[in-house]
Design a protein around this motif. Structure first.
Motif, PDB file in Angstrom:
ATOM      1  N   ASN A 244       0.813  -1.224   0.000  1.00  0.00           N
ATOM      2  CA  ASN A 244       0.000   0.000   0.000  1.00  0.00           C
ATOM      3  C   ASN A 244       0.845   1.272   0.000  1.00  0.00           C
ATOM      4  OD1 ASN A 244      -2.356  -1.611   0.279  1.00  0.00           O
ATOM      5  ND2 ASN A 244      -2.037  -1.703   2.492  1.00  0.00           N
ATOM      6  N   ILE A 245       2.137   1.129   0.252  1.00  0.00           N
ATOM      7  CA  ILE A 245       2.990   2.310   0.427  1.00  0.00           C
ATOM      8  C   ILE A 245       3.036   3.212  -0.817  1.00  0.00           C
ATOM      9  CG2 ILE A 245       5.358   3.086   0.888  1.00  0.00           C
ATOM     10  CD1 ILE A 245       3.833   2.098   3.352  1.00  0.00           C
ATOM     11  N   PRO A 246       3.111   2.673  -2.057  1.00  0.00           N
ATOM     12  CA  PRO A 246       3.109   3.580  -3.215  1.00  0.00           C
ATOM     13  C   PRO A 246       1.887   4.484  -3.271  1.00  0.00           C
ATOM     14  CG  PRO A 246       3.863   1.402  -3.871  1.00  0.00           C
ATOM     15  CD  PRO A 246       3.373   1.275  -2.458  1.00  0.00           C
ATOM     16  N   GLN A 247       0.697   3.957  -2.949  1.00  0.00           N
ATOM     17  CA  GLN A 247      -0.508   4.786  -2.947  1.00  0.00           C
ATOM     18  C   GLN A 247      -0.430   5.849  -1.850  1.00  0.00           C
ATOM     19  OE1 GLN A 247      -2.958   5.130  -5.005  1.00  0.00           O
ATOM     20  NE2 GLN A 247      -4.010   6.652  -3.726  1.00  0.00           N
ATOM     21  N   ILE A 248       0.079   5.488  -0.708  1.00  0.00           N
ATOM     22  CA  ILE A 248       0.252   6.457   0.383  1.00  0.00           C
ATOM     23  C   ILE A 248       1.217   7.555  -0.056  1.00  0.00           C
ATOM     24  CG2 ILE A 248       1.151   6.750   2.723  1.00  0.00           C
ATOM     25  CD1 ILE A 248       0.147   3.871   3.291  1.00  0.00           C
ATOM     26  N   PHE A 249       2.280   7.174  -0.751  1.00  0.00           N
ATOM     27  CA  PHE A 249       3.253   8.157  -1.245  1.00  0.00           C
ATOM     28  C   PHE A 249       2.609   9.104  -2.250  1.00  0.00           C
ATOM     29  CE2 PHE A 249       6.594   9.044  -4.545  1.00  0.00           C
ATOM     30  CZ  PHE A 249       7.264  10.017  -3.819  1.00  0.00           C
ATOM     31  N   ARG A 250       1.772   8.567  -3.133  1.00  0.00           N
ATOM     32  CA  ARG A 250       1.101   9.435  -4.120  1.00  0.00           C
ATOM     33  C   ARG A 250       0.224  10.467  -3.413  1.00  0.00           C
ATOM     34  NH1 ARG A 250       1.163   4.574  -7.237  1.00  0.00           N
ATOM     35  NH2 ARG A 250      -0.800   3.832  -6.324  1.00  0.00           N
ATOM     36  N   GLU A 251      -0.475  10.035  -2.358  1.00  0.00           N
ATOM     37  CA  GLU A 251      -1.311  10.975  -1.604  1.00  0.00           C
ATOM     38  C   GLU A 251      -0.451  12.015  -0.884  1.00  0.00           C
ATOM     39  OE1 GLU A 251      -4.559  11.207  -1.662  1.00  0.00           O
ATOM     40  OE2 GLU A 251      -4.728   9.516  -3.040  1.00  0.00           O
ATOM     41  N   LEU A 252       0.658  11.568  -0.324  1.00  0.00           N
ATOM     42  CA  LEU A 252       1.566  12.494   0.358  1.00  0.00           C
ATOM     43  C   LEU A 252       2.095  13.549  -0.602  1.00  0.00           C
ATOM     44  CD1 LEU A 252       3.340  13.181   2.918  1.00  0.00           C
ATOM     45  CD2 LEU A 252       5.057  11.652   1.929  1.00  0.00           C
ATOM     46  N   ALA A 253       2.463  13.115  -1.809  1.00  0.00           N
ATOM     47  CA  ALA A 253       3.072  14.026  -2.791  1.00  0.00           C
ATOM     48  C   ALA A 253       2.098  15.106  -3.250  1.00  0.00           C
ATOM     49  CB  ALA A 253       3.578  13.229  -3.990  1.00  0.00           C
TER      50      ALA A 253
ATOM     51  N   LEU B 175       8.553   0.375  -9.807  1.00  0.00           N
ATOM     52  CA  LEU B 175       8.080   1.302  -8.773  1.00  0.00           C
ATOM     53  C   LEU B 175       9.015   2.499  -8.657  1.00  0.00           C
ATOM     54  CD1 LEU B 175       6.251   2.112  -6.428  1.00  0.00           C
ATOM     55  CD2 LEU B 175       7.611   0.616  -4.945  1.00  0.00           C
ATOM     56  N   ARG B 176      10.302   2.253  -8.779  1.00  0.00           N
ATOM     57  CA  ARG B 176      11.249   3.369  -8.695  1.00  0.00           C
ATOM     58  C   ARG B 176      10.965   4.388  -9.802  1.00  0.00           C
ATOM     59  NH1 ARG B 176      17.893   3.123  -8.533  1.00  0.00           N
ATOM     60  NH2 ARG B 176      18.210   5.374  -8.549  1.00  0.00           N
ATOM     61  N   ALA B 177      10.740   3.913 -11.031  1.00  0.00           N
ATOM     62  CA  ALA B 177      10.455   4.823 -12.144  1.00  0.00           C
ATOM     63  C   ALA B 177       9.146   5.569 -11.908  1.00  0.00           C
ATOM     64  CB  ALA B 177      10.395   4.035 -13.449  1.00  0.00           C
ATOM     65  N   GLU B 178       8.154   4.863 -11.402  1.00  0.00           N
ATOM     66  CA  GLU B 178       6.873   5.501 -11.097  1.00  0.00           C
ATOM     67  C   GLU B 178       7.032   6.558 -10.014  1.00  0.00           C
ATOM     68  OE1 GLU B 178       2.704   4.344  -8.894  1.00  0.00           O
ATOM     69  OE2 GLU B 178       3.806   2.753  -9.938  1.00  0.00           O
ATOM     70  N   ALA B 179       7.823   6.236  -8.982  1.00  0.00           N
ATOM     71  CA  ALA B 179       8.049   7.188  -7.888  1.00  0.00           C
ATOM     72  C   ALA B 179       8.789   8.429  -8.373  1.00  0.00           C
ATOM     73  CB  ALA B 179       8.820   6.506  -6.766  1.00  0.00           C
ATOM     74  N   GLU B 180       9.701   8.255  -9.318  1.00  0.00           N
ATOM     75  CA  GLU B 180      10.410   9.410  -9.894  1.00  0.00           C
ATOM     76  C   GLU B 180       9.413  10.350 -10.564  1.00  0.00           C
ATOM     77  OE1 GLU B 180      13.463  10.294  -9.606  1.00  0.00           O
ATOM     78  OE2 GLU B 180      14.770   8.544  -9.365  1.00  0.00           O
ATOM     79  N   SER B 181       8.434   9.774 -11.271  1.00  0.00           N
ATOM     80  CA  SER B 181       7.417  10.605 -11.933  1.00  0.00           C
ATOM     81  C   SER B 181       6.565  11.342 -10.911  1.00  0.00           C
ATOM     82  CB  SER B 181       6.523   9.727 -12.818  1.00  0.00           C
ATOM     83  OG  SER B 181       7.273   9.111 -13.832  1.00  0.00           O
ATOM     84  N   VAL B 182       6.179  10.643  -9.842  1.00  0.00           N
ATOM     85  CA  VAL B 182       5.376  11.271  -8.792  1.00  0.00           C
ATOM     86  C   VAL B 182       6.190  12.367  -8.102  1.00  0.00           C
ATOM     87  CG1 VAL B 182       4.241  10.893  -6.567  1.00  0.00           C
ATOM     88  CG2 VAL B 182       3.973   9.216  -8.412  1.00  0.00           C
TER      89      VAL B 182
ATOM     90  N   LYS C 186      -4.939   4.460   8.943  1.00  0.00           N
ATOM     91  CA  LYS C 186      -6.028   3.584   8.521  1.00  0.00           C
ATOM     92  C   LYS C 186      -6.697   4.038   7.233  1.00  0.00           C
ATOM     93  CE  LYS C 186      -6.887   1.919  13.174  1.00  0.00           C
ATOM     94  NZ  LYS C 186      -7.877   1.674  14.263  1.00  0.00           N
ATOM     95  N   ARG C 187      -6.441   5.294   6.853  1.00  0.00           N
ATOM     96  CA  ARG C 187      -6.941   5.808   5.569  1.00  0.00           C
ATOM     97  C   ARG C 187      -5.849   6.645   4.936  1.00  0.00           C
ATOM     98  NH1 ARG C 187     -12.425   8.939   5.922  1.00  0.00           N
ATOM     99  NH2 ARG C 187     -12.018   8.964   3.680  1.00  0.00           N
TER     100      ARG C 187
END
Length: 338
Positions: A227-236, A254-261, A336-337
């Protein structure tokens, strides 16, 4: 025997997630310190993956679910606890040749298991070659709280080392005799330690970040996912006066996706793939966002990093105790959310 040629210690592990590998590394570091200046030998093997291609596929399946379908983990936990593959003759017949060859070639004085699927078959090999009463089999349980896998429990283990009284009681409830269990704490590598402010600033500077700014470490774990990538997208998406570190683990996609985010975030983000220096990332952080995990949790606690633990998917049984512990002792909060 040890004085004549030095002890040979065989550590049996698996790369199902990163915790067992971390435990093995911590034990190696402890052995090095204990025998400093003396002769000794330590070997770590990924016994589950290396023993047979079918067991290697099971490891791949576990890591795929952990990375891509974290909400399925509770079903995988139930299936493994129900089917007990570590006790099945089907797997023993296919893996026992590897185990026997390992003993015959390396002749260890002590065998240490840090994985719940390994000690049963190694105990059987020790019996078959007549060394069960000469080579101690020690199991270091890497799940700290009540509710862990039944696979940890094996009547033929000489000594159990567990993190807590809860873990001790779980083994007793699984039928292990109390005199074989010692509460010794979690095996955390000594490199995970509380940094002073100067060291923390140096760690941030080494990552190209502002040494003075509040830093959030988003840890996607060894396999990189859940779930961490989705949490990171919300944080960003947030307009926050912070900077962040994102660890993608062994997941280049995931690394490439995180670079884009990260490129769209309104604050600085340092994206990292796999790293052997996770302690430096923790020491650079003011808070860590992470999946609950025994070793990761205790490594962060050793570095005195508060934890925002992913509870958007209910934790697996062996992780729920760690969740309660964090909340009860004020060492973290449960997210939790997202």
């Amino acid at each position: 025997m040890f004085q004549a040629r030095g002890p040979k210690i065989l550590i049996i592990s698996s790369d199902t997630g990163g915790g067992h590998r971390s435990a093995a590394a911590a034990i190696v570091a402890g052995v090095q310190k204990f025998f400093e200046g003396d002769s000794y030998a330590v070997r770590v093997v990924r016994a589950v993956e290396e023993s047979h291609h079918l067991s290697a596929r099971l490891v791949s399946l576990y890591n795929w679910v952990l990375r891509n379908r974290q909400h399925w983990m509770k079903y995988l936990f139930w299936a493994v606890n129900r089917l007990r593959p570590e006790t099945r003759e089907f797997f023993h017949r296919r893996c026992i040749g590897y185990c026997r060859e390992l003993f015959e070639k390396w002749c260890p004085h002590v065998v240490v298991s840090v994985h719940p699927l390994t000690q049963h078959i190694f105990a059987r090999v020790l019996k078959e070659i007549g060394l069960a009463d000469k080579i101690p089999l020690v199991t270091v349980v890497t799940d700290p709280c009540y509710g862990f896998w039944k696979g940890w429990a094996c009547d033929d283990v000489t000594l159990y080392l567990v993190a807590s009284e809860e873990a001790r009681q779980q083994l007793i409830d699984y039928g292990i005799r109390p005199e074989r269990i010692k509460v010794s704490g979690m095996p955390v590598h000594p490199k995970f330690e509380l940094p002073d402010e100067r060291s923390a600033q140096a760690a941030r500077s080494a990552l190209g970040l502002d040494p003075e700014k509040f830093t959030v470490f988003v840890n996607a774990g060894w396999v990189g996912g859940g779930n961490i990538p989705q949490i990171f997208r919300e944080l960003a998406r947030g307009e926050l006066d912070v900077q962040a570190i994102f660890l993608a683990g062994r997941n280049e996609e995931l690394r490439a996706e995180a670079e884009s985010v990260a490129a769209t975030a309104k604050f600085p983000v340092k994206v990292i793939g796999y790293s052997e220096q996770v302690e430096q990332l923790m020491q650079a952080a003011n808070v860590m966002v992470s999946k609950l995990g025994g070793l990761t949790t205790f490594e962060a606690l050793n570095c005195r990093v508060p934890i925002i633990a992913d509870a958007t998917t209910p934790p697996m049984p062996q992780e729920s105790g760690a969740a309660r512990m964090l909340a009860k002792r004020g060492a973290g909060v449960l997210l939790k959310r997202a």
